[in-house]
Design an enzyme around this catalytic site. Structure first.
Site, PDB file in Angstrom:
ATOM      1  N   ASP A 161       0.810  -1.212   0.000  1.00  0.00           N
ATOM      2  CA  ASP A 161       0.000   0.000   0.000  1.00  0.00           C
ATOM      3  C   ASP A 161       0.842   1.260   0.000  1.00  0.00           C
ATOM      4  O   ASP A 161       0.585   2.194  -0.745  1.00  0.00           O
ATOM      5  CB  ASP A 161      -0.973  -0.001   1.205  1.00  0.00           C
ATOM      6  CG  ASP A 161      -0.282  -0.297   2.539  1.00  0.00           C
ATOM      7  OD1 ASP A 161       0.944  -0.532   2.555  1.00  0.00           O
ATOM      8  OD2 ASP A 161      -0.970  -0.297   3.579  1.00  0.00           O
ATOM      9  N   PHE A 176      -0.372  10.697   8.471  1.00  0.00           N
ATOM     10  CA  PHE A 176      -0.925   9.368   8.657  1.00  0.00           C
ATOM     11  C   PHE A 176      -2.238   9.248   7.894  1.00  0.00           C
ATOM     12  O   PHE A 176      -3.174  10.007   8.131  1.00  0.00           O
ATOM     13  CB  PHE A 176      -1.129   9.047  10.144  1.00  0.00           C
ATOM     14  CG  PHE A 176      -1.381   7.593  10.356  1.00  0.00           C
ATOM     15  CD1 PHE A 176      -0.343   6.672  10.297  1.00  0.00           C
ATOM     16  CD2 PHE A 176      -2.673   7.120  10.561  1.00  0.00           C
ATOM     17  CE1 PHE A 176      -0.583   5.316  10.444  1.00  0.00           C
ATOM     18  CE2 PHE A 176      -2.920   5.766  10.712  1.00  0.00           C
ATOM     19  CZ  PHE A 176      -1.870   4.862  10.657  1.00  0.00           C
ATOM     20  N   VAL A 177      -2.290   8.314   6.968  1.00  0.00           N
ATOM     21  CA  VAL A 177      -3.471   8.197   6.097  1.00  0.00           C
ATOM     22  C   VAL A 177      -4.172   6.844   6.282  1.00  0.00           C
ATOM     23  O   VAL A 177      -3.543   5.847   6.642  1.00  0.00           O
ATOM     24  CB  VAL A 177      -3.081   8.376   4.607  1.00  0.00           C
ATOM     25  CG1 VAL A 177      -2.688   9.816   4.324  1.00  0.00           C
ATOM     26  CG2 VAL A 177      -1.955   7.425   4.192  1.00  0.00           C
ATOM     27  N   ARG A 233     -10.084   0.398   6.686  1.00  0.00           N
ATOM     28  CA  ARG A 233      -9.566  -0.190   5.436  1.00  0.00           C
ATOM     29  C   ARG A 233     -10.623  -0.168   4.335  1.00  0.00           C
ATOM     30  O   ARG A 233     -10.315  -0.136   3.165  1.00  0.00           O
ATOM     31  CB  ARG A 233      -9.155  -1.655   5.659  1.00  0.00           C
ATOM     32  CG  ARG A 233      -7.976  -1.861   6.584  1.00  0.00           C
ATOM     33  CD  ARG A 233      -7.457  -3.284   6.448  1.00  0.00           C
ATOM     34  NE  ARG A 233      -6.603  -3.697   7.557  1.00  0.00           N
ATOM     35  CZ  ARG A 233      -5.302  -3.451   7.651  1.00  0.00           C
ATOM     36  NH1 ARG A 233      -4.714  -2.758   6.710  1.00  0.00           N
ATOM     37  NH2 ARG A 233      -4.610  -3.877   8.673  1.00  0.00           N
ATOM     38  N   ASP A 275       6.870   3.823   3.416  1.00  0.00           N
ATOM     39  CA  ASP A 275       7.040   4.819   4.487  1.00  0.00           C
ATOM     40  C   ASP A 275       8.517   4.848   4.873  1.00  0.00           C
ATOM     41  O   ASP A 275       9.292   5.573   4.260  1.00  0.00           O
ATOM     42  CB  ASP A 275       6.107   4.430   5.642  1.00  0.00           C
ATOM     43  CG  ASP A 275       6.130   5.421   6.785  1.00  0.00           C
ATOM     44  OD1 ASP A 275       6.635   6.538   6.598  1.00  0.00           O
ATOM     45  OD2 ASP A 275       5.644   5.095   7.882  1.00  0.00           O
ATOM     46  N   ASP A 294      -5.016   1.212   7.292  1.00  0.00           N
ATOM     47  CA  ASP A 294      -5.772   1.171   8.541  1.00  0.00           C
ATOM     48  C   ASP A 294      -5.127   1.963   9.661  1.00  0.00           C
ATOM     49  O   ASP A 294      -3.950   2.311   9.616  1.00  0.00           O
ATOM     50  CB  ASP A 294      -5.866  -0.279   9.033  1.00  0.00           C
ATOM     51  CG  ASP A 294      -4.522  -0.767   9.594  1.00  0.00           C
ATOM     52  OD1 ASP A 294      -3.508  -0.682   8.864  1.00  0.00           O
ATOM     53  OD2 ASP A 294      -4.476  -1.190  10.762  1.00  0.00           O
TER      54      ASP A 294
HETATM   55  P1  IMP Z   1       7.486   0.869   6.061  1.00  0.00           P
HETATM   56  O1  IMP Z   1       8.094  -0.471   6.352  1.00  0.00           O
HETATM   57  O2  IMP Z   1       7.814   1.883   7.127  1.00  0.00           O
HETATM   58  O3  IMP Z   1       7.750   1.385   4.675  1.00  0.00           O
HETATM   59  O4  IMP Z   1       5.953   0.742   6.280  1.00  0.00           O
HETATM   60  C1  IMP Z   1       5.149   0.154   5.415  1.00  0.00           C
HETATM   61  C2  IMP Z   1       3.890  -0.299   6.125  1.00  0.00           C
HETATM   62  O5  IMP Z   1       3.500   0.541   7.208  1.00  0.00           O
HETATM   63  C3  IMP Z   1       2.799  -0.200   5.111  1.00  0.00           C
HETATM   64  O6  IMP Z   1       2.641  -1.430   4.432  1.00  0.00           O
HETATM   65  C4  IMP Z   1       1.594   0.145   5.944  1.00  0.00           C
HETATM   66  O7  IMP Z   1       0.946  -1.033   6.340  1.00  0.00           O
HETATM   67  C5  IMP Z   1       2.131   0.856   7.162  1.00  0.00           C
HETATM   68  N1  IMP Z   1       1.972   2.325   7.043  1.00  0.00           N
HETATM   69  C6  IMP Z   1       2.917   3.250   6.796  1.00  0.00           C
HETATM   70  N2  IMP Z   1       2.415   4.500   6.754  1.00  0.00           N
HETATM   71  C7  IMP Z   1       1.078   4.369   6.983  1.00  0.00           C
HETATM   72  C8  IMP Z   1      -0.026   5.319   7.075  1.00  0.00           C
HETATM   73  O8  IMP Z   1       0.099   6.548   6.898  1.00  0.00           O
HETATM   74  N3  IMP Z   1      -1.246   4.768   7.326  1.00  0.00           N
HETATM   75  C9  IMP Z   1      -1.462   3.442   7.505  1.00  0.00           C
HETATM   76  N4  IMP Z   1      -0.469   2.528   7.424  1.00  0.00           N
HETATM   77  C10 IMP Z   1       0.791   2.975   7.164  1.00  0.00           C
HETATM   78 MG    MG Z   2       1.445  -2.974   5.195  1.00  0.00          MG
END
Ligand code: IMP
Ligand code: MG
Length: 182
Positions: free
Chosen positions: A94, A147-148, A160, A97, A154
């Protein structure tokens, strides 16, 4: 909640994403497409129906939020994974981050599962300092560091199902957390 991307914008974005992926692989190139659960659930269902190549479809579970809004320790559950040895793999998530989730999954697909190539596709790319060198290969939207929720994303497994993407403000985060504890 402040709507960031409405249904029409999301629909257009997923179309563009599918076109880009189609152009890269070509319509005859067999692809193994893996959904990073649970956030990519809605995107994945829309995306795979718009890709034109023959596909094998599978899922892997990764979670890092564990109840908060800041990335925490990453847990990967690959019990439901399909065989990717010698395959061209597209990992679909999705949002990018910190980048840790896709970085870790990409390494796992190569080293433990023997995939022959791996590309990554995300709906959203958060504009912030990422923690890894990896960058997603296909991105539908760049978004600010907020945060979205919605369209699969979710907070505490809520929201979701929203057909749009919205920013969850700090007071709404607090209210949702309080509601979930009752
Ligand atoms: P990363 O490993 O930090 O890149 O995070 C990725 C995962 O964190 C994504 O697959 C999402 O499930 C969750 N995530 C990151 N940012 C958000 C947000 O703004 N809203 C909801 N879930 C998020
Ligand atoms: Mg995820």
């Amino acid at each position: 909640m402040r709507v960031l991307l409405d249904e029409t914008e999301l629909n257009d974005g997923v179309h563009r994403l599918a076109d880009e992926i189609d152009q890269f692989y070509g319509s005859r190139h067999p692809l193994t497409v893996i959904a990073v659960m649970t956030g990519s659930l809605v995107l994945f269902a829309d995306l795979i129906r718009r890709l034109s190549m023959p596909q094998r479809v599978g899922v892997v579970q990764a979670s890092s939020y564990r109840g908060g809004t800041v990335s925490g320790e990453l847990h990967v559950d690959s019990q439901m994974m399909i065989d990717v040895a010698g395959k061209d793999v597209l990992l679909v998530d999705d949002i990018f981050d910190t980048g840790r989730t896709l970085d870790r999954l990409k390494t796992m697909m190569f080293e433990e599962c023997g995939a022959s190539s791996i590309k990554t596709a995300v709906l959203l790319h958060k504009q912030r300092a990422h923690c890894v060198e990896l960058r997603p290969d296909f991105v539908a939207f760049e978004i600010p560091d907020e945060f979205v929720v919605g369209y699969g994303l979710d907070y505490l497994d809520m929201y979701r199902n929203l057909p749009y993407l919205a920013v969850l403000e700090p007071d709404e985060i607090a209210a949702t957390a309080a509601e979930q504890q009752r």
